[in-house]
Design a protein around this motif. Structure first.
Motif, PDB file in Angstrom:
ATOM      1  N   PRO A  18      91.064  25.452   1.239  1.00 58.82           N
ATOM      2  CA  PRO A  18      91.569  25.836  -0.083  1.00 58.82           C
ATOM      3  C   PRO A  18      90.943  24.990  -1.200  1.00 58.82           C
ATOM      4  N   PRO A  19      90.786  25.571  -2.384  1.00 61.00           N
ATOM      5  CA  PRO A  19      90.163  24.839  -3.489  1.00 61.00           C
ATOM      6  C   PRO A  19      90.848  23.512  -3.826  1.00 61.00           C
ATOM      7  N   PHE A  20      92.190  23.455  -3.790  1.00 63.57           N
ATOM      8  CA  PHE A  20      92.856  22.194  -4.123  1.00 63.57           C
ATOM      9  C   PHE A  20      92.479  21.109  -3.124  1.00 63.57           C
ATOM     10  N   GLU A  21      92.288  21.482  -1.850  1.00 66.80           N
ATOM     11  CA  GLU A  21      91.916  20.512  -0.823  1.00 66.80           C
ATOM     12  C   GLU A  21      90.459  20.093  -0.977  1.00 66.80           C
ATOM     13  N   GLN A  22      89.589  21.022  -1.372  1.00 66.52           N
ATOM     14  CA  GLN A  22      88.193  20.659  -1.648  1.00 66.52           C
ATOM     15  C   GLN A  22      88.143  19.642  -2.788  1.00 66.52           C
ATOM     16  N   LEU A  23      88.932  19.899  -3.828  1.00 68.91           N
ATOM     17  CA  LEU A  23      88.966  18.986  -4.974  1.00 68.91           C
ATOM     18  C   LEU A  23      89.546  17.641  -4.558  1.00 68.91           C
ATOM     19  N   ARG A  24      90.654  17.645  -3.836  1.00 68.33           N
ATOM     20  CA  ARG A  24      91.285  16.399  -3.390  1.00 68.33           C
ATOM     21  C   ARG A  24      90.304  15.573  -2.566  1.00 68.33           C
ATOM     22  N   ALA A  25      89.665  16.217  -1.594  1.00 73.30           N
ATOM     23  CA  ALA A  25      88.705  15.516  -0.734  1.00 73.30           C
ATOM     24  C   ALA A  25      87.499  15.026  -1.535  1.00 73.30           C
ATOM     25  N   GLY A  26      87.044  15.842  -2.472  1.00 77.78           N
ATOM     26  CA  GLY A  26      85.909  15.441  -3.304  1.00 77.78           C
ATOM     27  C   GLY A  26      86.218  14.216  -4.150  1.00 77.78           C
ATOM     28  N   LEU A  27      87.433  14.154  -4.690  1.00 79.51           N
ATOM     29  CA  LEU A  27      87.828  12.995  -5.489  1.00 79.51           C
ATOM     30  C   LEU A  27      87.994  11.757  -4.611  1.00 79.51           C
ATOM     31  N   VAL A  28      88.559  11.929  -3.428  1.00 80.58           N
ATOM     32  CA  VAL A  28      88.687  10.802  -2.501  1.00 80.58           C
ATOM     33  C   VAL A  28      87.299  10.267  -2.144  1.00 80.58           C
ATOM     34  N   ASP A  29      86.367  11.154  -1.863  1.00 83.02           N
ATOM     35  CA  ASP A  29      84.997  10.736  -1.535  1.00 83.02           C
ATOM     36  C   ASP A  29      84.344  10.021  -2.713  1.00 83.02           C
TER      37      ASP A  29
END
Length: 123
Positions: free
Chosen positions: A11-22
């Motif tokens: 899901p897009p929110f998880e892509q964003l969350r993971a991208g910010l964590v990275d």
């Protein structure tokens, strides 16, 4: 830079969350750095504001980011108190270097000289 793949099974929110964590883990986003508003980031990434808000809520719950009311959302300071103080000092230094419009290599050389106990003016 975070890219959202609308065709991905994640899901897009998880892509964003993971991208910010990275981005935080890699240092691309530094402790104390201000993040875009929910609406600004949603516009930039072509997402619904609720999607960005959900990612921000989850990141805040896990301690990666913190919201400071009307001041905005920032990357959290992590670690023990000494490490947190060092992160704050580094963030303040980086802000000052940007304000002075100095090159980052020059700034790092100044820090290295200061840590060696030398005169930063000769770095």
């Amino acid at each position: 830079m975070i890219v959202i793949d609308p065709a991905a099974h994640v899901p897009p929110f998880e892509q964003l969350r993971a991208g910010l964590v990275d981005a935080v883990a890699s240092g691309e986003l530094a402790a104390g750095q201000r993040l875009p508003t929910v609406r600004k980031l949603a516009d930039d990434l072509g997402l619904a504001p609720g999607t960005v808000a959900r990612a921000y809520r989850e990141l805040e719950a896990s301690g990666v980011i913190e919201t400071r009311g009307r001041n905005g959302t920032f990357v959290s300071f992590h670690g023990d108190p000494a490490h947190q103080q060092a992160q704050r000092a580094a963030a303040a230094f980086a802000e000052q270097i940007r304000a002075l419009r100095l090159d980052s290599d020059e700034a790092l050389a100044l820090v290295a000289a200061a840590l060696r106990g030398g005169d930063p003016a000769t770095a």
